[in-house]
Design a protein around this motif. Structure first.
Motif, PDB file in Angstrom:
ATOM      1  N   SER A  63       0.814  -1.205   0.000  1.00 49.38           N
ATOM      2  CA  SER A  63       0.000   0.000   0.000  1.00 49.38           C
ATOM      3  C   SER A  63       0.854   1.265   0.000  1.00 49.38           C
ATOM      4  O   SER A  63       0.375   2.325  -0.334  1.00 49.38           O
ATOM      5  N   THR A  64       2.114   1.158   0.375  1.00 54.61           N
ATOM      6  CA  THR A  64       3.013   2.313   0.395  1.00 54.61           C
ATOM      7  C   THR A  64       4.272   1.973  -0.375  1.00 54.61           C
ATOM      8  O   THR A  64       4.849   0.922  -0.185  1.00 54.61           O
TER       9      THR A  64
ATOM     10  N   VAL B 144      15.580   5.330  -1.512  1.00 55.29           N
ATOM     11  CA  VAL B 144      16.350   4.512  -0.579  1.00 55.29           C
ATOM     12  C   VAL B 144      17.806   4.926  -0.671  1.00 55.29           C
ATOM     13  O   VAL B 144      18.324   5.115  -1.764  1.00 55.29           O
ATOM     14  N   THR B 145      18.455   5.077   0.473  1.00 55.86           N
ATOM     15  CA  THR B 145      19.880   5.377   0.476  1.00 55.86           C
ATOM     16  C   THR B 145      20.600   4.382   1.369  1.00 55.86           C
ATOM     17  O   THR B 145      20.070   3.974   2.399  1.00 55.86           O
TER      18      THR B 145
ATOM     19  N   THR C 225      13.241   5.801   3.198  1.00 50.22           N
ATOM     20  CA  THR C 225      12.307   6.899   3.393  1.00 50.22           C
ATOM     21  C   THR C 225      11.030   6.609   2.627  1.00 50.22           C
ATOM     22  O   THR C 225      11.070   6.363   1.417  1.00 50.22           O
ATOM     23  N   THR C 226       9.918   6.623   3.314  1.00 51.05           N
ATOM     24  CA  THR C 226       8.617   6.379   2.698  1.00 51.05           C
ATOM     25  C   THR C 226       7.648   7.475   3.120  1.00 51.05           C
ATOM     26  O   THR C 226       7.994   8.356   3.906  1.00 51.05           O
ATOM     27  N   ALA C 227       6.434   7.392   2.639  1.00 49.08           N
ATOM     28  CA  ALA C 227       5.402   8.346   3.032  1.00 49.08           C
ATOM     29  C   ALA C 227       5.119   8.260   4.526  1.00 49.08           C
ATOM     30  O   ALA C 227       4.619   9.203   5.125  1.00 49.08           O
TER      31      ALA C 227
ATOM     32  N   VAL D 199      10.915   7.763   7.995  1.00 47.92           N
ATOM     33  CA  VAL D 199      12.225   7.155   7.745  1.00 47.92           C
ATOM     34  C   VAL D 199      12.409   5.953   8.659  1.00 47.92           C
ATOM     35  O   VAL D 199      12.092   6.005   9.845  1.00 47.92           O
ATOM     36  N   ARG D 200      12.910   4.864   8.094  1.00 52.00           N
ATOM     37  CA  ARG D 200      13.236   3.667   8.863  1.00 52.00           C
ATOM     38  C   ARG D 200      14.685   3.325   8.577  1.00 52.00           C
ATOM     39  O   ARG D 200      15.098   3.276   7.421  1.00 52.00           O
ATOM     40  N   ASP D 201      15.467   3.112   9.620  1.00 49.03           N
ATOM     41  CA  ASP D 201      16.867   2.733   9.475  1.00 49.03           C
ATOM     42  C   ASP D 201      17.029   1.261   9.826  1.00 49.03           C
ATOM     43  O   ASP D 201      16.462   0.794  10.818  1.00 49.03           O
ATOM     44  N   PHE D 202      17.808   0.553   9.015  1.00 46.86           N
ATOM     45  CA  PHE D 202      18.078  -0.862   9.238  1.00 46.86           C
ATOM     46  C   PHE D 202      19.583  -1.063   9.284  1.00 46.86           C
ATOM     47  O   PHE D 202      20.300  -0.627   8.385  1.00 46.86           O
TER      48      PHE D 202
END
Length: 65
Positions: free
Chosen positions: A5-6, A11-12, A31-33, A36-39
């Motif tokens: 859905s998103t 992506v960096t 980075t999405t709507a 930001v999520r860091d892994f």
């Protein structure tokens, strides 16, 4: 492939030594709507991600004129 859905805006990937004093990790920042999520990934995981991206990129069609 799973329907999502998103979709990602961009992506960096970068090696920063983050968390502190851990140069053995690469941080993949997505980075999405929704934000930001860091892994944190280790070398084997980073190489697997890179190989998957390369194979997928090789299979992409050429841009339309």
């Amino acid at each position: 492939m799973t329907q999502r859905s998103t979709s990602a805006d961009f992506v960096t990937g970068f090696a920063t030594g983050w968390p502190e004093q851990q140069p053995d990790l690469m941080i993949l920042s997505l980075t999405t709507a929704k934000g930001v999520r860091d892994f944190a990934v280790n070398k084997d995981q980073a190489l697997l991600i890179a190989e998957t991206i390369r194979k997928t990129a090789d299979a992409l069609a050429s841009p339309k004129s």
